[in-house]
Write a protein that holds these residues in place. Structure first.
Motif, PDB file in Angstrom:
ATOM      1  N   GLU A  93     -13.472   2.512 -10.921  1.00 14.79           N
ATOM      2  CA  GLU A  93     -12.058   3.124 -10.975  1.00 14.79           C
ATOM      3  C   GLU A  93     -11.077   1.954 -10.440  1.00 14.79           C
ATOM      4  O   GLU A  93     -11.249   1.244  -9.434  1.00 14.79           O
ATOM      5  CB  GLU A  93     -11.896   4.110 -10.545  1.00 14.79           C
ATOM      6  N   ALA A  94      -9.815   1.787 -10.933  1.00 17.43           N
ATOM      7  CA  ALA A  94      -8.881   0.750 -10.294  1.00 17.43           C
ATOM      8  C   ALA A  94      -8.537   1.232  -9.144  1.00 17.43           C
ATOM      9  O   ALA A  94      -8.227   2.309  -8.876  1.00 17.43           O
ATOM     10  CB  ALA A  94      -7.829   0.872 -11.613  1.00 17.43           C
ATOM     11  N   LEU A  95      -8.045   0.472  -8.342  1.00 20.34           N
ATOM     12  CA  LEU A  95      -7.395   0.987  -7.077  1.00 20.34           C
ATOM     13  C   LEU A  95      -5.975   0.447  -6.977  1.00 20.34           C
ATOM     14  O   LEU A  95      -5.446  -0.559  -7.264  1.00 20.34           O
ATOM     15  CB  LEU A  95      -7.997   0.022  -5.755  1.00 20.34           C
ATOM     16  N   ASN A  96      -5.232   1.723  -6.960  1.00 23.65           N
ATOM     17  CA  ASN A  96      -3.710   1.384  -6.930  1.00 23.65           C
ATOM     18  C   ASN A  96      -3.102   1.569  -5.559  1.00 23.65           C
ATOM     19  O   ASN A  96      -3.313   2.619  -5.142  1.00 23.65           O
ATOM     20  CB  ASN A  96      -3.052   2.532  -7.889  1.00 23.65           C
TER      21      ASN A  96
ATOM     22  N   LEU B  89      -7.476  -4.016  -8.840  1.00 22.50           N
ATOM     23  CA  LEU B  89      -6.644  -3.824  -8.013  1.00 22.50           C
ATOM     24  C   LEU B  89      -5.371  -4.048  -8.631  1.00 22.50           C
ATOM     25  O   LEU B  89      -4.999  -4.945  -9.294  1.00 22.50           O
ATOM     26  CB  LEU B  89      -6.868  -4.740  -6.600  1.00 22.50           C
ATOM     27  N   ALA B  90      -4.309  -2.942  -8.328  1.00 25.95           N
ATOM     28  CA  ALA B  90      -3.041  -3.009  -8.872  1.00 25.95           C
ATOM     29  C   ALA B  90      -2.104  -2.583  -7.652  1.00 25.95           C
ATOM     30  O   ALA B  90      -2.272  -1.561  -7.002  1.00 25.95           O
ATOM     31  CB  ALA B  90      -2.773  -1.872 -10.034  1.00 25.95           C
ATOM     32  N   VAL B  91      -1.415  -3.549  -7.475  1.00 31.16           N
ATOM     33  CA  VAL B  91      -0.538  -3.568  -6.078  1.00 31.16           C
ATOM     34  C   VAL B  91       1.033  -3.139  -6.869  1.00 31.16           C
ATOM     35  O   VAL B  91       1.550  -4.168  -7.565  1.00 31.16           O
ATOM     36  CB  VAL B  91      -0.309  -4.733  -5.471  1.00 31.16           C
ATOM     37  N   HIS B  92       1.596  -2.116  -6.588  1.00 26.59           N
ATOM     38  CA  HIS B  92       3.178  -1.648  -7.195  1.00 26.59           C
ATOM     39  C   HIS B  92       4.076  -1.948  -6.105  1.00 26.59           C
ATOM     40  O   HIS B  92       4.000  -1.972  -4.870  1.00 26.59           O
ATOM     41  CB  HIS B  92       2.859  -0.212  -7.414  1.00 26.59           C
TER      42      HIS B  92
END
Lengths: 116, 114
Positions: free
Chosen positions: B9-12, B110-113
């Motif tokens: 799963e992606a890590l947000n 990894l998605a960094v918002h």
């Protein structure tokens, strides 16, 4: 320093057709690798060359895949005939000399193959 | 058989926080482990290597740990930025050996918002 070059970047073919990919490694790198990366998975090694000799081709489907590295520089990977399950990104990588204990691998941008 | 497991799963996470990614492996003890970054449409790029006798390795905002008892490596990015958004792959040499051969995990996105 130029990186690893690959061509083409994209290729769409129909099943049972043949296709070839080309790789030019970083100048002076003795070791060259071809990987297959299926969507959602990590790269899987297909074949490894040391200069113009094959070091490992244990995971290469030899009934349809072939690869060569003439003169120990450029390499080509061929699929003949292609199957639907060959749809993937084909990555080429090179390293200075795999006979050293641990050697960083440098990857090209890959060729995205779609088999219809 | 040898297995490498990374969170599928992606890590947000929020910008500025620390991202922690996990790599678990089974059935043998590798001499070293590597981490790579892969952006969409590009090949993996080498980030860090850690050897079995090293507990921790750092490079700028990156930190890798290697717990050979737990058979786990953790990859940390401190003060994360949107530019850190990518898929991170762990890789280790296979049990069967071979010159510089690597087995890759499937990676964690990894998605960094902002």
């Amino acid at each position: 320093e130029a990186g690893v070059a690959q061509s083409p970047r994209y290729k769409i073919i129909e099943k049972r057709q043949s296709v070839a990919f080309w790789c030019n490694p970083i100048s002076g790198h003795a070791t060259l690798y071809w990987y297959q990366q299926i969507l959602g998975q990590g790269p899987k090694l297909l074949i490894q060359f040391q200069n113009n000799g094959v070091v490992d081709d244990s995971q290469l489907p030899k009934d349809r895949f072939s690869a060569e590295r003439l003169k120990g520089v450029d390499s080509t990977l061929k699929i003949q005939p292609a199957k639907l399950e060959d749809s993937a990104v084909y990555l080429c990588a090179s390293s200075l000399d795999a006979e050293r204990a641990i050697d960083t691998q440098y990857f090209g941008p890959g060729t995205r193959l779609t088999v219809l | 058989s040898q297995k490498i497991e990374q969170n599928s799963e992606a890590l947000n996470i929020q910008e500025g926080k620390t991202a922690t990614l996990t790599c678990n492996y089974t059935n043998y003890s590798p001499a070293y482990l590597q981490w790579y970054r892969q952006d969409p449409g590009r090949g993996p790029v080498f980030l860090l290597l850690i050897r079995e006798n090293e507990k921790e390795k750092r490079k700028e905002r990156l930190k890798v740990t290697f717990d050979t008892t737990l058979k786990q490596s953790l990859f940390h990015i401190t003060a994360s930025q949107p530019a850190d958004s990518a898929t991170y792959l762990c890789a280790l040499p296979p049990f069967s050996g071979g010159y510089n051969k690597l087995i890759f995990g499937a990676g964690t996105r990894l998605a960094v918002h902002p």
